[in-house]
Design a protein around this motif. Structure first.
Motif, PDB file in Angstrom:
ATOM      1  N   VAL A 194       1.145  -4.819   3.296  1.00 54.58           N
ATOM      2  CA  VAL A 194       0.258  -4.803   4.801  1.00 54.58           C
ATOM      3  C   VAL A 194      -1.120  -4.404   3.855  1.00 54.58           C
ATOM      4  O   VAL A 194      -1.009  -2.688   3.659  1.00 54.58           O
ATOM      5  CB  VAL A 194       0.089  -4.266   5.716  1.00 54.58           C
ATOM      6  CG1 VAL A 194      -0.941  -4.751   6.732  1.00 54.58           C
ATOM      7  CG2 VAL A 194       1.515  -5.526   6.511  1.00 54.58           C
ATOM      8  N   ASP A 195      -2.212  -4.309   4.395  1.00 58.75           N
ATOM      9  CA  ASP A 195      -3.532  -3.034   4.566  1.00 58.75           C
ATOM     10  C   ASP A 195      -3.550  -1.893   5.081  1.00 58.75           C
ATOM     11  O   ASP A 195      -3.126  -2.553   6.250  1.00 58.75           O
ATOM     12  CB  ASP A 195      -4.492  -3.386   3.958  1.00 58.75           C
ATOM     13  CG  ASP A 195      -5.067  -3.758   2.416  1.00 58.75           C
ATOM     14  OD1 ASP A 195      -4.538  -3.178   1.545  1.00 58.75           O
ATOM     15  OD2 ASP A 195      -5.928  -3.897   2.134  1.00 58.75           O
ATOM     16  N   PRO A 196      -4.349  -0.456   4.896  1.00 56.34           N
ATOM     17  CA  PRO A 196      -4.030   0.525   6.117  1.00 56.34           C
ATOM     18  C   PRO A 196      -4.089  -0.099   7.221  1.00 56.34           C
ATOM     19  O   PRO A 196      -4.370   0.477   8.034  1.00 56.34           O
ATOM     20  CB  PRO A 196      -3.899   1.669   5.400  1.00 56.34           C
ATOM     21  CG  PRO A 196      -4.843   1.558   3.858  1.00 56.34           C
ATOM     22  CD  PRO A 196      -4.597  -0.373   4.397  1.00 56.34           C
ATOM     23  N   ARG A 222      -3.428   1.860  -6.346  1.00 55.63           N
ATOM     24  CA  ARG A 222      -4.030   0.955  -5.316  1.00 55.63           C
ATOM     25  C   ARG A 222      -3.170   0.492  -3.500  1.00 55.63           C
ATOM     26  O   ARG A 222      -2.155   1.264  -3.854  1.00 55.63           O
ATOM     27  CB  ARG A 222      -4.091  -0.429  -5.116  1.00 55.63           C
ATOM     28  CG  ARG A 222      -4.689  -1.809  -4.653  1.00 55.63           C
ATOM     29  CD  ARG A 222      -3.788  -3.007  -4.787  1.00 55.63           C
ATOM     30  NE  ARG A 222      -4.800  -4.119  -3.751  1.00 55.63           N
ATOM     31  CZ  ARG A 222      -5.839  -4.562  -4.554  1.00 55.63           C
ATOM     32  NH1 ARG A 222      -5.744  -4.721  -6.395  1.00 55.63           N
ATOM     33  NH2 ARG A 222      -6.605  -5.175  -4.263  1.00 55.63           N
ATOM     34  N   VAL A 223      -4.381   1.614  -2.925  1.00 55.84           N
ATOM     35  CA  VAL A 223      -3.953   1.690  -1.378  1.00 55.84           C
ATOM     36  C   VAL A 223      -4.680   0.945  -0.423  1.00 55.84           C
ATOM     37  O   VAL A 223      -4.150   1.220   0.919  1.00 55.84           O
ATOM     38  CB  VAL A 223      -4.269   3.354  -1.370  1.00 55.84           C
ATOM     39  CG1 VAL A 223      -3.675   4.579  -2.577  1.00 55.84           C
ATOM     40  CG2 VAL A 223      -5.872   3.654  -1.826  1.00 55.84           C
ATOM     41  N   SER A 224      -5.350  -0.091  -0.759  1.00 53.63           N
ATOM     42  CA  SER A 224      -5.608  -0.891  -0.168  1.00 53.63           C
ATOM     43  C   SER A 224      -6.734  -1.648  -0.790  1.00 53.63           C
ATOM     44  O   SER A 224      -6.815  -1.706  -2.153  1.00 53.63           O
ATOM     45  CB  SER A 224      -7.079   0.051   0.823  1.00 53.63           C
ATOM     46  OG  SER A 224      -8.021   0.136   0.818  1.00 53.63           O
ATOM     47  N   ARG A 225      -7.230  -2.761   0.039  1.00 52.50           N
ATOM     48  CA  ARG A 225      -7.643  -3.819  -0.875  1.00 52.50           C
ATOM     49  C   ARG A 225      -8.911  -3.386  -1.159  1.00 52.50           C
ATOM     50  O   ARG A 225      -9.646  -4.674  -2.514  1.00 52.50           O
ATOM     51  CB  ARG A 225      -8.030  -4.838   0.008  1.00 52.50           C
ATOM     52  CG  ARG A 225      -9.183  -5.295   1.721  1.00 52.50           C
ATOM     53  CD  ARG A 225      -9.079  -6.293   2.230  1.00 52.50           C
ATOM     54  NE  ARG A 225      -9.633  -5.623   3.706  1.00 52.50           N
ATOM     55  CZ  ARG A 225      -9.119  -5.013   4.157  1.00 52.50           C
ATOM     56  NH1 ARG A 225      -7.844  -4.998   4.425  1.00 52.50           N
ATOM     57  NH2 ARG A 225      -9.585  -4.930   5.468  1.00 52.50           N
ATOM     58  N   THR A 226      -9.577  -2.604  -1.224  1.00 49.09           N
ATOM     59  CA  THR A 226     -11.250  -2.150  -1.954  1.00 49.09           C
ATOM     60  C   THR A 226     -10.923  -0.722  -2.668  1.00 49.09           C
ATOM     61  O   THR A 226     -11.564   0.112  -3.117  1.00 49.09           O
ATOM     62  CB  THR A 226     -11.672  -1.882  -0.691  1.00 49.09           C
ATOM     63  OG1 THR A 226     -11.362  -0.820   0.391  1.00 49.09           O
ATOM     64  CG2 THR A 226     -11.972  -3.531  -0.309  1.00 49.09           C
TER      65      THR A 226
END
Length: 185
Positions: A102-104, A178-182
């Motif tokens: 799940v992205d933050p 990678r910490v999020s989709r972007t």
């Protein structure tokens, strides 16, 4: 287990995919060690969860892991945002043994309905995945743009910056998660 991994895998290739070197701090050698030392426990293990995931599961029946949590585990492909299939194969694990990623900025909406009964003030609350120390450290001190670096010194030390996108090639000594989709750190 680490030497076994290094014999069977191309460490530089793994580093480029997950953003970290093969190391005992990460899940792959730990999962292999567990399989060797307590195979009966591993055979009965339905899911591997972080402390944050476990607390959310107990508190609200929430299943979900932050993108950065799975990256921190050393098993998330930093380009695709999916668990690394080669590392899953070699560790004898499968994607369903880990929480969904799940992205933050994405609230988890599948919450146990008993939460509202137990804590009426939390009815309809937005729940977000717990994030691990490196990403939290940057966010906490406001180091959220590439020109701002957060430095931490505890049991280990690191200097981190959050950038847009995912570097295509990492220098040998640089970690990148990678910490999020972007974004990457």
């Amino acid at each position: 287990q680490l030497s076994h991994l290094r014999e069977q895998l191309d460490e530089e290739e793994i580093h480029q995919r997950v953003g970290a070197r093969l190391h005992t701090s990460y899940h792959p050698p730990r999962l292999m060690w567990l399989a060797d030392t307590v195979p009966d426990v591993v055979a009965r293990t339905a899911q591997y969860v972080s402390l944050g995931e476990y607390i959310y599961l107990q508190l609200a029946g929430i299943h979900g892991a932050a993108t950065s949590t799975m990256a921190w585990a050393g098993i998330l492909d930093r380009q695709t945002g999916q668990l690394d299939s080669e590392l899953l194969r070699i560790t004898g694990t499968s994607p369903d043994q880990f929480a969904s990623i799940v992205d933050p900025d994405q609230p988890i909406t599948d919450v146990d309905p008993r939460v509202g009964a137990r804590w009426p003030a939390l009815t309809g609350a937005a729940w977000f995945p717990a994030i691990p120390d490196g990403y939290a450290s940057n966010l906490g001190v406001g180091a959220t743009i590439p020109s701002t670096v957060a430095m931490s010194a505890a049991t280990s030390g690191a200097m981190r910056t959050i950038i847009q996108g995912f570097p295509t090639q990492l220098p040998s000594g640089l970690w990148s998660y990678r910490v999020s989709r972007t974004e990457s750190i």
